[in-house]
Design a protein around this motif. Structure first.
Motif, PDB file in Angstrom:
ATOM      1  N   LEU A   5      -3.235   5.597   3.472  1.00 53.07           N
ATOM      2  CA  LEU A   5      -4.629   5.997   3.591  1.00 53.07           C
ATOM      3  C   LEU A   5      -4.736   7.227   4.473  1.00 53.07           C
ATOM      4  CD1 LEU A   5      -5.968   2.421   4.372  1.00 53.07           C
ATOM      5  CD2 LEU A   5      -5.953   3.543   2.144  1.00 53.07           C
ATOM      6  N   TYR A   6      -5.566   8.177   4.080  1.00 59.02           N
ATOM      7  CA  TYR A   6      -5.788   9.390   4.857  1.00 59.02           C
ATOM      8  C   TYR A   6      -7.277   9.559   5.107  1.00 59.02           C
ATOM      9  CZ  TYR A   6      -1.000  10.658   3.791  1.00 59.02           C
ATOM     10  OH  TYR A   6       0.356  10.662   3.692  1.00 59.02           O
ATOM     11  N   ASP A   7      -7.639   9.691   6.387  1.00 64.04           N
ATOM     12  CA  ASP A   7      -9.036   9.932   6.762  1.00 64.04           C
ATOM     13  C   ASP A   7      -9.048  10.301   8.232  1.00 64.04           C
ATOM     14  OD1 ASP A   7     -11.776   9.770   7.501  1.00 64.04           O
ATOM     15  OD2 ASP A   7     -12.143   8.423   5.823  1.00 64.04           O
ATOM     16  N   ASP A   8      -9.576  11.457   8.565  1.00 63.32           N
ATOM     17  CA  ASP A   8      -9.618  11.890   9.962  1.00 63.32           C
ATOM     18  C   ASP A   8     -10.697  11.183  10.768  1.00 63.32           C
ATOM     19  OD1 ASP A   8      -7.516  13.540   9.509  1.00 63.32           O
ATOM     20  OD2 ASP A   8      -8.642  15.407   9.589  1.00 63.32           O
ATOM     21  N   HIS A   9     -11.567  10.412  10.113  1.00 64.28           N
ATOM     22  CA  HIS A   9     -12.644   9.715  10.817  1.00 64.28           C
ATOM     23  C   HIS A   9     -12.300   8.266  11.149  1.00 64.28           C
ATOM     24  CE1 HIS A   9     -15.413  13.011  10.374  1.00 64.28           C
ATOM     25  NE2 HIS A   9     -15.233  13.026   9.062  1.00 64.28           N
ATOM     26  N   VAL A  10     -11.226   7.734  10.574  1.00 59.79           N
ATOM     27  CA  VAL A  10     -10.875   6.320  10.730  1.00 59.79           C
ATOM     28  C   VAL A  10      -9.412   6.231  11.170  1.00 59.79           C
ATOM     29  CG1 VAL A  10     -10.700   4.099   9.553  1.00 59.79           C
ATOM     30  CG2 VAL A  10     -12.474   5.721   8.874  1.00 59.79           C
ATOM     31  N   ILE A  15      -8.062  -4.929   5.915  1.00 57.96           N
ATOM     32  CA  ILE A  15      -8.313  -5.401   4.548  1.00 57.96           C
ATOM     33  C   ILE A  15      -7.722  -6.796   4.431  1.00 57.96           C
ATOM     34  CG2 ILE A  15      -7.925  -4.978   2.098  1.00 57.96           C
ATOM     35  CD1 ILE A  15      -7.478  -2.027   2.792  1.00 57.96           C
ATOM     36  N   GLY A  16      -8.568  -7.791   4.289  1.00 59.91           N
ATOM     37  CA  GLY A  16      -8.092  -9.170   4.213  1.00 59.91           C
ATOM     38  C   GLY A  16      -7.317  -9.520   5.469  1.00 59.91           C
ATOM     39  N   LYS A  17      -6.072  -9.943   5.311  1.00 58.74           N
ATOM     40  CA  LYS A  17      -5.230 -10.280   6.453  1.00 58.74           C
ATOM     41  C   LYS A  17      -4.366  -9.103   6.900  1.00 58.74           C
ATOM     42  CE  LYS A  17      -5.040 -15.127   5.201  1.00 58.74           C
ATOM     43  NZ  LYS A  17      -4.180 -16.267   4.880  1.00 58.74           N
ATOM     44  N   SER A  18      -4.553  -7.966   6.270  1.00 57.65           N
ATOM     45  CA  SER A  18      -3.734  -6.790   6.544  1.00 57.65           C
ATOM     46  C   SER A  18      -4.510  -5.768   7.361  1.00 57.65           C
ATOM     47  CB  SER A  18      -3.303  -6.172   5.214  1.00 57.65           C
ATOM     48  OG  SER A  18      -2.661  -4.951   5.423  1.00 57.65           O
ATOM     49  N   ASN A  19      -3.845  -5.206   8.353  1.00 57.53           N
ATOM     50  CA  ASN A  19      -4.425  -4.129   9.145  1.00 57.53           C
ATOM     51  C   ASN A  19      -3.650  -2.858   8.832  1.00 57.53           C
ATOM     52  OD1 ASN A  19      -6.128  -2.910  10.945  1.00 57.53           O
ATOM     53  ND2 ASN A  19      -4.940  -3.469  12.743  1.00 57.53           N
ATOM     54  N   ARG A  20      -4.272  -1.894   8.159  1.00 56.96           N
ATOM     55  CA  ARG A  20      -3.595  -0.677   7.700  1.00 56.96           C
ATOM     56  C   ARG A  20      -3.868   0.481   8.650  1.00 56.96           C
ATOM     57  NH1 ARG A  20      -1.527  -0.894   2.478  1.00 56.96           N
ATOM     58  NH2 ARG A  20      -0.499   0.903   3.377  1.00 56.96           N
ATOM     59  N   ILE A  21      -2.838   1.261   8.934  1.00 58.02           N
ATOM     60  CA  ILE A  21      -2.986   2.476   9.720  1.00 58.02           C
ATOM     61  C   ILE A  21      -3.459   3.576   8.788  1.00 58.02           C
ATOM     62  CG2 ILE A  21      -1.763   4.231  11.041  1.00 58.02           C
ATOM     63  CD1 ILE A  21       0.134   2.022  11.968  1.00 58.02           C
ATOM     64  N   MET A  25      -4.718  13.872   7.495  1.00 58.87           N
ATOM     65  CA  MET A  25      -4.350  14.551   6.251  1.00 58.87           C
ATOM     66  C   MET A  25      -3.116  15.427   6.441  1.00 58.87           C
ATOM     67  SD  MET A  25      -4.822  15.154   3.074  1.00 58.87           S
ATOM     68  CE  MET A  25      -6.411  14.490   2.681  1.00 58.87           C
ATOM     69  N   ASP A  26      -2.150  15.266   5.552  1.00 57.05           N
ATOM     70  CA  ASP A  26      -0.951  16.097   5.506  1.00 57.05           C
ATOM     71  C   ASP A  26      -0.780  16.524   4.048  1.00 57.05           C
ATOM     72  OD1 ASP A  26       1.523  17.275   5.450  1.00 57.05           O
ATOM     73  OD2 ASP A  26       2.572  15.603   6.399  1.00 57.05           O
ATOM     74  N   TYR A  27      -1.221  17.728   3.736  1.00 55.47           N
ATOM     75  CA  TYR A  27      -1.222  18.198   2.353  1.00 55.47           C
ATOM     76  C   TYR A  27       0.178  18.222   1.745  1.00 55.47           C
ATOM     77  CZ  TYR A  27      -6.009  19.522   3.385  1.00 55.47           C
ATOM     78  OH  TYR A  27      -7.332  19.482   3.746  1.00 55.47           O
ATOM     79  N   ASN A  28       1.177  18.580   2.530  1.00 52.18           N
ATOM     80  CA  ASN A  28       2.543  18.619   2.004  1.00 52.18           C
ATOM     81  C   ASN A  28       3.061  17.237   1.640  1.00 52.18           C
ATOM     82  OD1 ASN A  28       2.804  21.416   2.187  1.00 52.18           O
ATOM     83  ND2 ASN A  28       3.325  21.273   4.352  1.00 52.18           N
TER      84      ASN A  28
END
Length: 75
Positions: A5-10, A15-21, A25-28
């Motif tokens: 996941l890419y987002d400079d605001h978060v 999500i459910g039982k999962s916590n995602r980092i 943004m890294d365009y390359n």
């Protein structure tokens, strides 16, 4: 499947039982993904660079339509 996941605001997303980092943004890095999905329209994202660096793009916000670019794999 691996999902990043890419987002400079978060910084993380629960999500459910999962916590995602959430990564900045890294365009390359986009070149390494089979598919890039645009879910949110952010002003800080250079969508032209997203298209240039992606194999395929699924644009749910019709942002790439505004770029008038040809020869990109957009759905």
């Amino acid at each position: 499947a691996t999902v990043d996941l890419y987002d400079d605001h978060v910084s993380h997303l629960h999500i459910g039982k999962s916590n995602r980092i959430v990564h900045p943004m890294d365009y390359n890095q986009l070149k390494s993904y089979d598919l890039v999905i645009i879910l949110i329209d952010h002003d800080f994202v250079d969508y032209h660079r997203v298209l240039e660096n992606s194999r395929a793009v699924l644009d749910t916000k019709f942002i790439t339509d505004q770029t008038f670019l040809e020869n990109y794999h957009c759905i």
